[in-house]
Write a protein that holds these residues in place. Sequence first.
Motif, mmCIF file in Angstrom:
data_model
loop_
_atom_site.group_PDB
_atom_site.id
_atom_site.type_symbol
_atom_site.label_atom_id
_atom_site.label_comp_id
_atom_site.label_asym_id
_atom_site.label_seq_id
_atom_site.Cartn_x
_atom_site.Cartn_y
_atom_site.Cartn_z
ATOM 1 N N LYS A 128 -9.015 2.977 -0.517
ATOM 2 C CA LYS A 128 -9.458 2.200 0.643
ATOM 3 C C LYS A 128 -8.592 2.436 1.874
ATOM 4 O O LYS A 128 -9.055 2.285 2.998
ATOM 5 C CB LYS A 128 -9.451 0.708 0.292
ATOM 6 C CG LYS A 128 -10.503 0.307 -0.732
ATOM 7 C CD LYS A 128 -10.400 -1.179 -1.041
ATOM 8 C CE LYS A 128 -11.435 -1.596 -2.078
ATOM 9 N NZ LYS A 128 -11.312 -3.046 -2.417
ATOM 10 N N SER A 129 -7.330 2.796 1.673
ATOM 11 C CA SER A 129 -6.395 2.946 2.798
ATOM 12 C C SER A 129 -6.333 4.369 3.337
ATOM 13 O O SER A 129 -5.701 4.627 4.357
ATOM 14 C CB SER A 129 -4.989 2.512 2.378
ATOM 15 O OG SER A 129 -4.493 3.359 1.345
ATOM 16 N N LEU A 130 -7.004 5.318 2.669
ATOM 17 C CA LEU A 130 -6.897 6.734 3.048
ATOM 18 C C LEU A 130 -7.773 7.063 4.248
ATOM 19 O O LEU A 130 -8.953 6.749 4.275
ATOM 20 C CB LEU A 130 -7.288 7.622 1.869
ATOM 21 C CG LEU A 130 -7.257 9.135 2.149
ATOM 22 C CD1 LEU A 130 -5.824 9.625 2.315
ATOM 23 C CD2 LEU A 130 -7.954 9.907 1.032
ATOM 24 N N VAL A 169 0.845 -1.204 0.000
ATOM 25 C CA VAL A 169 0.000 0.000 0.000
ATOM 26 C C VAL A 169 0.878 1.252 0.000
ATOM 27 O O VAL A 169 0.633 2.202 -0.756
ATOM 28 C CB VAL A 169 -0.949 0.005 1.215
ATOM 29 C CG1 VAL A 169 -1.622 1.372 1.363
ATOM 30 C CG2 VAL A 169 -2.001 -1.087 1.085
ATOM 31 N N ILE A 170 1.910 1.260 0.836
ATOM 32 C CA ILE A 170 2.827 2.404 0.903
ATOM 33 C C ILE A 170 3.471 2.648 -0.458
ATOM 34 O O ILE A 170 3.530 3.783 -0.955
ATOM 35 C CB ILE A 170 3.918 2.171 1.966
ATOM 36 C CG1 ILE A 170 3.305 2.029 3.368
ATOM 37 C CG2 ILE A 170 4.950 3.296 1.932
ATOM 38 C CD1 ILE A 170 2.719 3.278 3.941
ATOM 39 N N THR A 171 3.959 1.553 -1.085
ATOM 40 C CA THR A 171 4.610 1.681 -2.399
ATOM 41 C C THR A 171 3.623 2.183 -3.442
ATOM 42 O O THR A 171 3.977 2.984 -4.319
ATOM 43 C CB THR A 171 5.191 0.324 -2.840
ATOM 44 O OG1 THR A 171 6.138 -0.112 -1.871
ATOM 45 C CG2 THR A 171 5.880 0.431 -4.191
ATOM 46 N N GLY A 172 2.375 1.726 -3.346
ATOM 47 C CA GLY A 172 1.357 2.199 -4.283
ATOM 48 C C GLY A 172 1.173 3.702 -4.192
ATOM 49 O O GLY A 172 1.096 4.396 -5.213
ATOM 50 N N LYS A 225 4.301 4.031 9.307
ATOM 51 C CA LYS A 225 3.572 3.570 8.121
ATOM 52 C C LYS A 225 2.123 4.069 8.118
ATOM 53 O O LYS A 225 1.223 3.428 7.599
ATOM 54 C CB LYS A 225 3.599 2.045 8.014
ATOM 55 C CG LYS A 225 4.987 1.466 7.739
ATOM 56 C CD LYS A 225 4.928 -0.033 7.534
ATOM 57 C CE LYS A 225 6.308 -0.597 7.249
ATOM 58 N NZ LYS A 225 6.263 -2.071 7.061
ATOM 59 N N ARG A 226 1.941 5.228 8.712
ATOM 60 C CA ARG A 226 0.620 5.824 8.826
ATOM 61 C C ARG A 226 0.562 7.213 8.214
ATOM 62 O O ARG A 226 -0.523 7.738 7.956
ATOM 63 C CB ARG A 226 0.220 5.872 10.303
ATOM 64 C CG ARG A 226 -1.226 5.949 10.612
ATOM 65 C CD ARG A 226 -1.500 5.851 12.102
ATOM 66 N NE ARG A 226 -0.547 6.555 12.934
ATOM 67 C CZ ARG A 226 -0.523 7.873 13.114
ATOM 68 N NH1 ARG A 226 -1.392 8.626 12.502
ATOM 69 N NH2 ARG A 226 0.378 8.418 13.902
#
Length: 646
Positions: free
Chosen positions: A175-177, A109-112, A130-131
Motif C-alpha cells: 500500500k505504501s509503494l 512502514v519504514i521498519t516493515g 522517509k520517502r
Amino acid sequence: MIRMKGLWLSMLAISAVITGINLNNIQVSAKAKGLSNTQVNAILTKSKLYRPSKIKPNQETTFDVFLKPKNESQYFQEALDVNTPGNSQFKHYLTPTEIGNKFGQSNSVITGWTSFLKKHGLKTIVSKNKRVIFVSGKAGSIGKLFKTNLNSAKYHHNPFQFGKVGPKFPKNLSKSLLAFGGMADHNRDNVIPNADLQLAKISPIVHRVGGYTTRFTRTYHLSSLLEKGFNGKGNAVGIISFEGIHKSNVFHFWKHEHASISPARYTVKNVQGNFFNPKMISNDSGEATMDVEYAGSVAPQANIRMYRQKSEMPTFLNTVNLFNMAYDENKVSSLSSSWGLQSNKTNALMQKKGMLPKQYLDILSLTFAQGDLQGISTFVGSGDTGAGSYYVKRITKNHAFLGYSQHSNDIITTNPWLTSCGGTTLPYFYKGAMLKKSEFGNIGNISNKNERAWGSNFIKVLQSKPELLKKDPIIRLKLTVGGGGGFSEIYATPSYQKGVPGVNTFNARKLLTKYNYPILNAPLISGTGQGRNFPDISANADALTPYIVYQKEKGQSPWSLGAGTSIVGPQMAGAIADLNSGRSTRMGFLNAQIYQLATTQNSPFNPLNSTTDNNNMYYTGQPGTVYNQASGLGTVNFEKLFEEYK
C-alpha cells in the motif's frame, strides 16, 4: 557543455548526457573534409547505442524503494509557499527530517520495509525524507526476491513485477509503494544513443577568444558585490557529477583567479548507484573540472561539495540518488547539475519498453521540490542544441533511428522545480584569418554587436555565402547549436509563470529543416504555446565567447576553452552563494520570486527581445514583454537582484 581543447565543439548531442555536450565516438577532424550530404543525413538520422554492462549473480548492485508521500499536493504547494513573498510560510524552510516527519511514511512502514528486505539478504539506508529507501545487495539475491533476472528485468503494470510473474510482498508494504527505481538498469534494452560529433582541434587562439571568471562577474554586475565582501563565505555550492576531477587542476585555476585555495574547501561525496559501463568512467573530466573551477571562482570563499556517482552515463536511479543525497545532507545553499536524462520523447519510448517506472516524472518532481522546501537554489543548463533536440523514434538491433522536434527536450532541464539556465552570445569581432584554422573554417569576418540569445553563427554567414554549404556539407552539423528553450510537452505551465507577459506566447523563425538544411531569410512567425516555458534566466554560453579552463594533459597546453549552458549553471550557483553570504536566510527557489520581480519597474533582468539576429535556432524575442523562450527573463543584474530579492 562544449569542451574545446582549443576548440572542441559537438553539435548534435543526441544523448543529452551532458546538457549539453558529450564527446563520444563519431570524430571528424579538421582534415576530414568532404563529408557528403548523404553522410550528414546518416549522422542526423541514425545512431549507434551504448548499452549497460551485464551483471553477474554475485555482483553488488542497487535499487531504490520510492514510497508514496503523504499529502502530495500539500508537499508541492508548500515548496512554493516557503519561497513566495507575502505568503505566511515565506522563508519557513524545512529540514530534511522535518520534511520526512510531515510528508514521509511512518516509522512502522519504514521498519516493515527494512526488516523485510534484510530477511532477503539486502542492506538498506533510509533517506531522511522517509520517502526513499536505498537498497543494495547481490544481483542474485535481488533477482530471487523479485523472481527475475536483472539482465532482462522490465517494469510491468504490476509495480512488483519484473519478470514473467510478480513476487509476493506483504500487503501493508504494498500500500505504501510508489515505485521501484533501478530494477531495469542492467537490461540491455536500457540504451543511450551515441551521436555526438567532435570537430577540429585548434589551440593558438585560447587566450585571444577566451575569458576568465571576470567575463561573468563583470558582465552581470556581480563584481561590485564581491568587492563589498559578499564572496560566498559561510556557504557551500554543490556540484552534481558523474565524473571525477584532478584536484590539482582546480586549485591551480583557483589560485590563478585569486580564490581561496584552502585544502578543506573542496570535498567529494560518493553516492550509491548502479554502474552503466565501468570502462567509460572518467576520473579527469573536462565537464566536471569546468563546473568546479567556475563555481569556486565566482564564489571565491565558498566551499565546493561534489556529489559524484561513478557511472559516466546518467541513469534515472543514479540521478535521483545524487539529488537526494545533496538535499538529505542539506550542506549546500545552491546546487548545479550539467547532466540531463535525455529527451522527453526518448524517455517515453524507454518507459513503454519497460525500462522506467511509469511514475518517473512524479519522482523527479518530488525529488527536486525537496530542495525548494529546504531553500536550496538548484540550477540546470537548458541544453546546447537550440530549440528542441533529436530523439529516439525506434531501436533496431544496435542502432537508434532518430527524429527531431521543437518539443523534444530533456526531462530535467524543463522540470518546473528547478531554475533552467539558457545561453547568450556576447559582443565580438573576429577576422577570418583568425578562424581559418579553427572548426569555424574559412567563413570570413564575423561579428556581434550586442548580447543576444545564443544560436548558430553560421546562419548569418550563409545568408551572404550560400555556396559554402555546397562546398562543405559538414556545416549542416554546425547549425544545431544554441541555448535550449521552448515549451515542455510533459510539465504544465507552473503557477509562477502564469500571467507573465511573453509566457505561453512566442515569436520564432524556422531556420532549419528537420535534416538541418538552413532556411535563409526565414519570416517571423508568432503563436501561442502551453506547458512549462523554459529557460528561466540566461548568461553567456557561446563557443565564440567562451571561458578559459585549466586541465593539465600530457603533450597539450593545460589552458583550453569551455562553453555551453552547463557552464552557466555552476556560475549561477556560485553567484547565489555570494548573495547568500550577504543575507540572513537562503535565497531558496528563485523561480517563485523572479517572475514577480521581472514585471516590476526596477526589474533585475534584461530581456533580450529583439526579433532580428537573436534566436536559439527557432525562438526569438517578444518586444514589449519580459519573457521569451530563447533566453527566458534574460540576463541577470546581480546587484539589482541583491537589492530587490526578498
